[in-house]
Design an enzyme around this catalytic site. Sequence first.
Site, short mmCIF file in Angstrom:
data_model
loop_
_atom_site.label_atom_id
_atom_site.label_comp_id
_atom_site.label_asym_id
_atom_site.label_seq_id
_atom_site.Cartn_x
_atom_site.Cartn_y
_atom_site.Cartn_z
N ARG A 193 -22.41 62.07 4.55
CA ARG A 193 -22.58 62.01 6.01
C ARG A 193 -23.64 60.97 6.36
O ARG A 193 -24.78 61.06 5.88
CB ARG A 193 -23.00 63.39 6.49
CG ARG A 193 -22.77 63.63 7.93
CD ARG A 193 -22.97 65.09 8.27
NE ARG A 193 -21.72 65.74 8.61
CZ ARG A 193 -21.61 67.03 8.90
NH1 ARG A 193 -22.66 67.81 8.85
NH2 ARG A 193 -20.45 67.53 9.23
N GLU A 221 -13.25 63.28 2.12
CA GLU A 221 -12.14 63.90 2.86
C GLU A 221 -11.07 64.42 1.91
O GLU A 221 -10.51 65.48 2.13
CB GLU A 221 -11.54 62.90 3.86
CG GLU A 221 -12.38 62.73 5.12
CD GLU A 221 -12.62 64.04 5.87
OE1 GLU A 221 -11.76 64.93 5.85
OE2 GLU A 221 -13.71 64.18 6.47
N LEU A 273 -11.85 70.97 -9.97
CA LEU A 273 -11.82 70.98 -8.50
C LEU A 273 -10.46 71.49 -7.98
O LEU A 273 -10.34 71.89 -6.83
CB LEU A 273 -12.09 69.55 -7.99
CG LEU A 273 -12.60 69.36 -6.57
CD1 LEU A 273 -13.80 70.25 -6.25
CD2 LEU A 273 -12.99 67.91 -6.32
N TYR A 307 -6.11 71.43 -7.26
CA TYR A 307 -5.22 70.62 -6.42
C TYR A 307 -5.30 69.14 -6.82
O TYR A 307 -5.74 68.29 -6.07
CB TYR A 307 -5.56 70.78 -4.94
CG TYR A 307 -5.41 72.20 -4.46
CD1 TYR A 307 -4.16 72.72 -4.15
CD2 TYR A 307 -6.52 73.01 -4.35
CE1 TYR A 307 -4.03 74.03 -3.74
CE2 TYR A 307 -6.40 74.34 -3.93
CZ TYR A 307 -5.15 74.83 -3.64
OH TYR A 307 -5.02 76.12 -3.23
N TYR A 366 -4.02 64.63 9.62
CA TYR A 366 -5.42 65.08 9.74
C TYR A 366 -6.37 64.14 8.99
O TYR A 366 -7.34 63.64 9.56
CB TYR A 366 -5.60 66.53 9.23
CG TYR A 366 -7.05 66.76 8.96
CD1 TYR A 366 -7.95 66.88 10.03
CD2 TYR A 366 -7.57 66.73 7.66
CE1 TYR A 366 -9.31 66.98 9.81
CE2 TYR A 366 -8.93 66.83 7.44
CZ TYR A 366 -9.79 66.96 8.51
OH TYR A 366 -11.14 67.03 8.30
N ASP A 417 -8.50 69.90 12.00
CA ASP A 417 -8.36 70.75 10.82
C ASP A 417 -8.41 72.21 11.27
O ASP A 417 -8.49 72.50 12.47
CB ASP A 417 -9.46 70.42 9.78
CG ASP A 417 -10.84 70.85 10.25
OD1 ASP A 417 -11.00 71.15 11.46
OD2 ASP A 417 -11.76 70.90 9.42
N CYS A 458 -18.44 79.13 14.95
CA CYS A 458 -17.13 79.61 15.41
C CYS A 458 -16.24 79.90 14.19
O CYS A 458 -15.11 79.47 14.11
CB CYS A 458 -16.48 78.59 16.33
SG CYS A 458 -15.14 79.31 17.30
N CYS A 470 -21.20 83.92 18.72
CA CYS A 470 -21.15 83.28 20.04
C CYS A 470 -22.52 83.14 20.70
O CYS A 470 -22.73 82.22 21.49
CB CYS A 470 -20.21 84.06 20.95
SG CYS A 470 -18.53 84.14 20.31
N CYS A 512 -23.88 79.75 20.30
CA CYS A 512 -22.93 78.65 20.45
C CYS A 512 -23.22 77.79 21.68
O CYS A 512 -23.42 78.32 22.78
CB CYS A 512 -21.52 79.22 20.55
SG CYS A 512 -20.27 77.93 20.79
N CYS A 546 -16.53 79.12 27.25
CA CYS A 546 -15.52 79.54 26.27
C CYS A 546 -14.60 80.62 26.87
O CYS A 546 -15.06 81.70 27.25
CB CYS A 546 -16.20 80.06 25.01
SG CYS A 546 -15.01 80.65 23.80
#
Length: 375
Positions: free
Chosen positions: A27, A45, A88, A90, A125, A143, A195, A201, A204, A210
């Site tokens: 990030r 990703e 990992l 998959y 996505y 997603d 969420c 909440c 949030c 909401c």
Amino acid sequence: MPWPESTALLAPLVLWFEEHRRAMPWRHTDLSILHPDPYAVLVSELMLQQTQVATVIPYFQRWMAEFPNLSALAGASDDVVHKAWEGLGYYRRARHLHASAKHIDQQGWPADFESLMQLPGLGPYTAAAMASIAFQWPEPALDGNAFRVLARLLGLEGDPKLQAKTLRPWLRPALEKHGPSRITQGLMELGATLCAPTPNCWRCPLADTCEALRLNATNRIPPVIQRRRPKETEMWLVAIEAEGHWLLREPAEKGLLAGLWTWPRVETAALVRETIAAESALPYTSITLRAWPGWTQIYTHRRESVSPLHLKIMKRFEAPEGCRWIAGTAVDALAFGKRDRRLMELLKGPGSAPLQGPDPLQIIGLIRGDAGRAR
Ligand code: SF4
């Protein structure tokens, strides 16, 4: 009733994300500019498809140390790539990442969203996540987390994925106004933290507007989708050793374990069903046999009851089609999935248990493909 404008509705997300976002090695801190390393975003990703952030972080760090850039990955062999991905799961993601790296290394990064979608393994996505996070293109990436947040925020009834075609154009102005990377990651972060399926909440930033909270309906929006019952299989996973070699199945090109080496396996039902030719039993008069307690291996659509077995015989037989005898020293360098790696670890230990069946000759016969011939 038409939905309120996304630009106003999602505005509180900007400050909240700035203050509460979790640090992740892929990030970038400044979300106003292009990401300095789109390759890192691509790796993250693909790894994050089906896998949680906490699990991905150490894999990502090791991956980037081994393949620090596209060219390093593009130039690696399939076996090395699968080995680096080992554990990992998959593994199709590793092959897609490898193929994408080769493509981009030769052709350069795609110049638009449509071309991004053509890269192997990038569905709507992942392509949109790449577009918004790496390149600041206003392509809404939806997603599971984003769908949950938007379903509750807008009070959507039914499966929100069925409304993706309406949600994307609704969301786009918010990306244009507040920044594609910021809004995309903010929505995902909110869905992953506050969420969640059981929401928090009171903390949030979107609570004031909401709809699900107003209706006291956060427990039924979005509805829980029932998963298909996984297929159940019982099997013996068999390590056959002879003359310092192990019999292994070569990696398949397609399927759940594509690209990975596996131990031969025999379904328990086949032991009851099949008979073995008498001649197949003759060469194996001396067999050492070990077994260990079994375990359940869970995949998305499959549950395997695995019983591990080690058979040591005096001489190698001709490897059946799709199998190969591999020297003991070379086995460690091959890529295995979790199930097959687990048997490999068991083989290194001394632990063995007395075995109540099966008949080792029948196991070997079935692996050799002698089943079904009359005794
Ligand atoms: S108020 Fe609650 S249900 Fe609504 S978006 Fe925030 S966490 Fe989700």
